[in-house]
Design an enzyme around this catalytic site. Structure first.
Site, short mmCIF file in Angstrom:
data_model
loop_
_atom_site.label_atom_id
_atom_site.label_comp_id
_atom_site.label_asym_id
_atom_site.label_seq_id
_atom_site.Cartn_x
_atom_site.Cartn_y
_atom_site.Cartn_z
N ARG A 8 0.86 -1.17 0.00
CA ARG A 8 0.00 0.00 0.00
C ARG A 8 0.90 1.22 0.00
O ARG A 8 2.12 1.12 -0.01
CB ARG A 8 -0.96 0.02 1.19
N ASP A 13 -1.49 -0.67 9.14
CA ASP A 13 -0.50 0.20 8.51
C ASP A 13 0.92 -0.03 9.00
O ASP A 13 1.87 0.08 8.22
CB ASP A 13 -0.86 1.68 8.77
N ARG A 14 1.10 -0.28 10.29
CA ARG A 14 2.44 -0.20 10.88
C ARG A 14 2.84 -1.53 11.51
O ARG A 14 2.32 -1.91 12.56
CB ARG A 14 2.48 0.92 11.92
N GLU A 41 0.91 13.88 5.00
CA GLU A 41 0.96 13.22 3.69
C GLU A 41 1.00 14.21 2.53
O GLU A 41 0.18 14.18 1.62
CB GLU A 41 -0.23 12.26 3.56
N GLY A 87 -10.21 20.48 8.12
CA GLY A 87 -10.58 20.94 6.79
C GLY A 87 -10.67 19.85 5.75
O GLY A 87 -9.87 18.92 5.72
N ASP A 105 -10.45 16.97 -0.64
CA ASP A 105 -10.32 15.85 0.30
C ASP A 105 -11.60 15.00 0.30
O ASP A 105 -12.63 15.38 -0.26
CB ASP A 105 -10.03 16.37 1.70
N TYR A 141 -5.23 6.51 -2.17
CA TYR A 141 -4.31 7.64 -2.14
C TYR A 141 -3.98 8.07 -3.57
O TYR A 141 -4.05 7.28 -4.51
CB TYR A 141 -3.01 7.26 -1.43
#
Length: 469
Positions: A118, A151-152, A277, A297, A324, A406
């Site tokens: 990813r 993710d980690r 990011e 935001g 976004d 992404y």
């Protein structure tokens, strides 16, 4: 002619031929020795630059082989001028984007050993483009691929292949990391990789294949970086890093790197409230980044980096068509350039945009609420006019019935201008597709064009029912 005369004649001819051959060999050897000692050295002034020079005949490591009968002469080629990139050319004028590359990683995983990945991105050296992604330490058709939605982990590594080459078993793992950025300064690659415990991670800075520097977590809350290319100007590379809350105040710093060594760190300043990011591009003489506000935001933050004096400014993209996800619909969305719009700001997705005079080009998911579909367009006045909403040149990259993810920018220097390109991550597997236990992606890549173009949709394309569980 009697037999004795024939013998004498044949012997004389043979002796003559042998003598000629012998003399030719002597001439060749003399020529070779002479050439080996005929040298015209290249001038090598300071600043690591190589001046043009005449070809020289000398035995060196860099050689071009020339064959002359049975004798080998090694001819040195003067090294090419190697310079830092400065990105001083103007930005290319474009009418939209044309298809460039697609790796089909998920489809190929149905019958081959392809890495689970990813957070992909693309970056180019002066001669070639490469695709990167964070691998999960396993191939897809492997029980270790179960639960790779996380993710980690300590098994994640940064993978690097030529653009268009899926991440097969022979893929190079350039560093250990669950967050990364890479860029080429004109001489060598810089890789930034973050790994370790959430509360005490380490960022390693690897330049030209060697670990040069590192930095530890400064806020003890998931140190992380861009997930797309960094930018180097005249030997100084800029990397945006954040440590702190993903849904509240965080501590963002901009690191200035020279040949892998941290030479300066600047705190974020300006009006941006939350920055993650970032998708960065050269805007000579500085660097400009379009980022993700995961707190307040759905309009995207802008970070402007001055490479010469290390100063930082930040704001938000002016376009009222915000980039976004999630976000309000286009009729009710707003952005006034300086502050977050406080519209569905909590959560988000990595994305990109870039300025074009007073206008802005941007990409975003088609869905307002999920990572589905992908579109690009230009907003007239979107860089300079608050809440501008006049959209032109819209293109569908992925139709709304298919998943995206992404996206980010990368820049390619041409003969006369700098082109902007982007990639879209095409996520498959969990959470949405619960038939399988893995989460992975493929990518599609487009680049700016001044020509005409058609229409289409370029989704991942794998049939989930044909995939390993």
């Amino acid at each position: 002619m009697n037999p004795n005369q024939k013998i004498i004649t044949i012997g004389s001819v043979s002796l003559t031929i042998a003598t000629i051959c012998f003399l030719m060999q002597i001439a060749i050897q003399v020529t070779t020795v002479t050439l080996h000692f005929k040298q015209y050295e290249c001038d090598s002034p300071a600043n690591n630059q190589v001046m043009p020079c005449e070809p020289i005949i000398i035995e060196r490591n860099i050689t071009e082989i020339v064959y002359l009968t049975n004798t080998t002469i090694e001819k040195e080629i003067c090294p090419k001028l190697v310079e830092y990139r400065n990105w001083s050319k103007p930005q290319c004028k474009i009418t939209g984007f044309a298809p460039f590359s697609k790796d089909n990683s998920i489809r190929l995983s149905a019958g081959g050993d392809i890495w689970v990945t990813r957070e992909p991105y693309v970056s180019c050296d002066p001669g070639k483009c490469y695709q990167f992604a964070l691998g999960q330490g396993t191939t897809l058709d492997n029980k270790h691929s179960n639960d790779t939605i996380h993710d980690r982990t300590p098994h994640r590594t940064l993978l690097m292949n030529e653009l268009g080459v899926p991440f097969h078993l022979g893929t190079r793992q350039v560093c250990i990391g669950w967050s990364s950025s890479s860029c080429h300064d004109g001489k060598a690659w810089l890789h930034v990789c973050v790994t370790g415990y959430d509360k005490n991670a380490t960022a390693s800075f690897i330049y030209d294949g060697r670990l040069v520097d590192s930095i530890g977590s400064w806020s003890q809350n998931i140190l992380r970086t861009q997930e797309s290319e960094c930018v180097c100007i005249n030997g100084t590379c800029t990397v945006v890093m954040t440590d702190g809350s993903a849904s509240g105040r965080a501590d963002t710093k901009i690191l200035f790197i020279e040949e892998g060594k941290i030479v300066h760190i600047s705190p974020l300043s300006g009006s941006a409230q939350h920055v993650e990011e970032c998708s960065c591009y050269p805007r000579y003489p500085g660097v400009r980044c379009i980022c993700r506000d995961n707190w307040k935001g759905s309009n995207r933050p802008v970070v402007d980096i001055n490479v010469k004096d290390y100063s930082i400014d930040s704001s938000y993209v002016c376009s009222g068509l915000v980039g976004d996800t999630p976000r309000n619909n286009d009729r009710s969305s707003n952005s006034y350039c300086r502050n977050p719009n406080n519209e569905k700001g909590n959560h988000g997705v990595k994305g990109w945009a870039f300025d074009d005079g007073n206008d802005v080009w941007m990409g975003r998911t088609i869905s307002e609420d999920s990572r589905s579909g992908y579109e690009t367009f230009k907003v007239i006045g979107g860089w300079s006019t608050p809440n501008s909403k006049l959209q032109i040149n819209r293109q569908v990259i992925v139709d709304s019935d298919n998943r995206s993810g992404y996206s980010g920018i990368f820049s390619v220097e041409g003969k006369s201008c700098i082109n902007r390109c982007f990639y879209v991550e095409l996520i498959r597997g969990r959470e949405q597709e619960t038939r399988v236990w893995w989460t992975s992606n493929s990518i599609v890549v487009f680049c700016g064009t001044s020509g005409t173009y058609g229409t289409g949709s370029w989704p991942d394309g794998a049939d989930i029912n044909l995939m390993p569980i």
